[in-house]
Design a protein around this motif. Structure first.
Motif, mmCIF file in Angstrom:
data_model
loop_
_atom_site.group_PDB
_atom_site.id
_atom_site.type_symbol
_atom_site.label_atom_id
_atom_site.label_comp_id
_atom_site.label_asym_id
_atom_site.label_seq_id
_atom_site.Cartn_x
_atom_site.Cartn_y
_atom_site.Cartn_z
ATOM 1 N N SER A 1 0.833 -1.203 0.000
ATOM 2 C CA SER A 1 0.000 0.000 0.000
ATOM 3 C C SER A 1 0.865 1.250 0.000
ATOM 4 C CB SER A 1 -0.949 0.007 1.200
ATOM 5 O OG SER A 1 -0.221 0.002 2.398
ATOM 6 N N ASN A 2 0.239 2.322 -0.422
ATOM 7 C CA ASN A 2 0.872 3.630 -0.453
ATOM 8 C C ASN A 2 -0.230 4.665 -0.321
ATOM 9 O OD1 ASN A 2 2.921 5.472 -0.599
ATOM 10 N ND2 ASN A 2 3.608 4.906 -2.653
ATOM 11 N N SER A 3 0.121 5.852 0.147
ATOM 12 C CA SER A 3 -0.898 6.885 0.315
ATOM 13 C C SER A 3 -0.355 8.247 -0.072
ATOM 14 C CB SER A 3 -1.395 6.913 1.764
ATOM 15 O OG SER A 3 -0.352 7.311 2.631
ATOM 16 N N LEU A 4 -1.286 9.162 -0.276
ATOM 17 C CA LEU A 4 -0.965 10.550 -0.604
ATOM 18 C C LEU A 4 -1.990 11.431 0.076
ATOM 19 C CD1 LEU A 4 0.631 12.650 -2.377
ATOM 20 C CD2 LEU A 4 -1.187 12.348 -4.064
ATOM 21 N N THR A 5 -1.529 12.535 0.650
ATOM 22 C CA THR A 5 -2.419 13.519 1.268
ATOM 23 C C THR A 5 -2.261 14.847 0.543
ATOM 24 O OG1 THR A 5 -2.264 12.440 3.428
ATOM 25 C CG2 THR A 5 -3.006 14.729 3.405
ATOM 26 N N GLU A 6 -3.386 15.443 0.173
ATOM 27 C CA GLU A 6 -3.413 16.757 -0.484
ATOM 28 C C GLU A 6 -4.364 17.669 0.291
ATOM 29 O OE1 GLU A 6 -1.755 17.902 -3.109
ATOM 30 O OE2 GLU A 6 -0.908 16.061 -3.945
ATOM 31 N N SER A 7 -4.089 18.949 0.260
ATOM 32 C CA SER A 7 -4.947 19.930 0.920
ATOM 33 C C SER A 7 -5.966 20.467 -0.084
ATOM 34 C CB SER A 7 -4.105 21.087 1.471
ATOM 35 O OG SER A 7 -4.916 22.011 2.147
ATOM 36 N N VAL A 8 -7.249 20.346 0.270
ATOM 37 C CA VAL A 8 -8.340 20.838 -0.563
ATOM 38 C C VAL A 8 -8.871 22.123 0.074
ATOM 39 C CG1 VAL A 8 -10.643 20.339 -1.455
ATOM 40 C CG2 VAL A 8 -8.938 18.513 -1.311
ATOM 41 N N THR A 9 -8.920 23.184 -0.710
ATOM 42 C CA THR A 9 -9.405 24.473 -0.222
ATOM 43 C C THR A 9 -10.866 24.647 -0.611
ATOM 44 O OG1 THR A 9 -7.207 25.432 -0.415
ATOM 45 C CG2 THR A 9 -9.054 26.973 -0.285
ATOM 46 N N VAL A 10 -11.701 24.976 0.380
ATOM 47 C CA VAL A 10 -13.131 25.174 0.161
ATOM 48 C C VAL A 10 -13.479 26.598 0.583
ATOM 49 C CG1 VAL A 10 -15.439 24.426 0.865
ATOM 50 C CG2 VAL A 10 -13.621 22.737 0.529
ATOM 51 N N LYS A 11 -14.214 27.286 -0.285
ATOM 52 C CA LYS A 11 -14.673 28.643 0.045
ATOM 53 C C LYS A 11 -15.846 28.542 1.014
ATOM 54 C CE LYS A 11 -13.357 30.370 -4.487
ATOM 55 N NZ LYS A 11 -13.855 30.866 -5.771
ATOM 56 N N ARG A 12 -15.688 29.186 2.153
ATOM 57 C CA ARG A 12 -16.746 29.147 3.169
ATOM 58 C C ARG A 12 -17.953 29.958 2.716
ATOM 59 N NH1 ARG A 12 -13.284 30.090 8.702
ATOM 60 N NH2 ARG A 12 -12.275 28.056 8.692
ATOM 61 N N ARG A 13 -19.108 29.546 3.223
ATOM 62 C CA ARG A 13 -20.318 30.334 2.986
ATOM 63 C C ARG A 13 -20.718 30.945 4.323
ATOM 64 N NH1 ARG A 13 -25.278 25.997 2.680
ATOM 65 N NH2 ARG A 13 -24.510 24.801 4.420
ATOM 66 N N PRO A 14 -21.359 32.090 4.273
ATOM 67 C CA PRO A 14 -21.732 32.752 5.528
ATOM 68 C C PRO A 14 -22.684 31.894 6.350
ATOM 69 C CG PRO A 14 -22.079 34.202 3.642
ATOM 70 C CD PRO A 14 -21.757 32.846 3.098
ATOM 71 N N ASP A 15 -22.483 31.907 7.629
ATOM 72 C CA ASP A 15 -23.362 31.207 8.567
ATOM 73 C C ASP A 15 -24.306 32.265 9.131
ATOM 74 O OD1 ASP A 15 -24.555 29.444 10.266
ATOM 75 O OD2 ASP A 15 -22.876 29.311 11.660
ATOM 76 N N ILE A 16 -25.418 32.495 8.436
ATOM 77 C CA ILE A 16 -26.309 33.588 8.812
ATOM 78 C C ILE A 16 -27.710 33.079 9.128
ATOM 79 C CG2 ILE A 16 -25.064 35.299 7.449
ATOM 80 C CD1 ILE A 16 -27.235 35.043 5.323
ATOM 81 N N SER A 17 -28.382 33.843 9.912
ATOM 82 C CA SER A 17 -29.802 33.606 10.173
ATOM 83 C C SER A 17 -30.434 34.962 10.425
ATOM 84 C CB SER A 17 -29.996 32.684 11.379
ATOM 85 O OG SER A 17 -29.478 33.277 12.543
ATOM 86 N N PHE A 18 -31.733 35.049 10.218
ATOM 87 C CA PHE A 18 -32.450 36.294 10.406
ATOM 88 C C PHE A 18 -33.375 36.188 11.603
ATOM 89 C CE2 PHE A 18 -31.362 36.286 5.912
ATOM 90 C CZ PHE A 18 -30.843 37.557 5.765
ATOM 91 N N GLU A 19 -33.427 37.267 12.350
ATOM 92 C CA GLU A 19 -34.301 37.336 13.507
ATOM 93 C C GLU A 19 -34.976 38.703 13.500
ATOM 94 O OE1 GLU A 19 -33.946 37.514 18.365
ATOM 95 O OE2 GLU A 19 -32.266 36.764 17.196
ATOM 96 N N ASP A 20 -36.269 38.718 13.650
ATOM 97 C CA ASP A 20 -37.021 39.969 13.701
ATOM 98 C C ASP A 20 -36.981 40.470 15.139
ATOM 99 O OD1 ASP A 20 -38.686 42.102 13.411
ATOM 100 O OD2 ASP A 20 -40.365 40.975 12.572
ATOM 101 N N THR A 21 -36.119 41.473 15.393
ATOM 102 C CA THR A 21 -35.954 41.986 16.758
ATOM 103 C C THR A 21 -36.969 43.066 17.103
ATOM 104 O OG1 THR A 21 -34.306 43.598 16.013
ATOM 105 C CG2 THR A 21 -33.487 41.452 16.781
ATOM 106 N N ASN A 22 -37.755 43.490 16.128
ATOM 107 C CA ASN A 22 -38.778 44.513 16.353
ATOM 108 C C ASN A 22 -40.033 44.117 15.574
ATOM 109 O OD1 ASN A 22 -40.122 46.810 17.057
ATOM 110 N ND2 ASN A 22 -38.957 48.174 15.718
#
Length: 146
Positions: free
Chosen positions: A93-114
């Motif tokens: 066996s043999n292995s290889l590790t590569e770094s994968v870059t993923v663009k984050r998406r905003p973690d947002i939610s809406f709340e009606d404070t008024n």
């Protein structure tokens, strides 16, 4: 007259001297969070391979050329260390590790404070039939990059 013939048996152990497989893979980098990333393995050696992918986020696959969807929330990008381990018919066996870059998406939610008279935000309290609404946004992310 008795003659004795001695027979010697020599056992030769079969030990594979074949080199381990050569492992590489390609992928579409910089995908957005929630989008599928395609991985294509490039392996040479004694065929009949077993594939073991580790996507660096707790998910795995045994497919030769899997697709995987990464989830990355927040700002900027997130890297995942993806490892492919390949075992050939000889058990090498043999292995290889590569770094994968993923663009984050905003973690947002809406709340009606008024909420006002009409209750939570909806169009039912809009008596003048205007299509304009005032919305106040606030960043409550714990990320220092935002």
């Amino acid at each position: 007259m008795n003659s004795a013939i001695a027979a010697n048996t020599i056992k030769v152990a079969s030990n594979s001297m074949a080199p381990p497989p050569t492992v590489d893979f390609t992928f579409n980098n910089n995908a957005c969070s929630g989008q599928s990333v395609s991985f294509i393995s490039i392996v040479t050696g004694d065929g009949g391979y077993e594939y073991a992918w580790n996507f660096g986020d707790g998910s795995t696959s045994t497919q030769q050329n899997p697709n995987h969807t990464f989830q990355a929330l927040g700002c900027g990008t997130q890297n995942f260390n993806v490892t492919l381990m390949v075992t050939d018919v000889n058990g090498e066996s043999n292995s290889l590790t590569e770094s994968v870059t993923v663009k984050r998406r905003p973690d947002i939610s809406f709340e009606d404070t008024n909420p006002g008279v009409a209750g939570d935000f909806n169009n039912c309290g809009n008596t003048d039939l205007s299509d304009e609404f005032f919305i106040e946004l606030d960043n409550e992310s714990t990320s220092l990059a935002c």
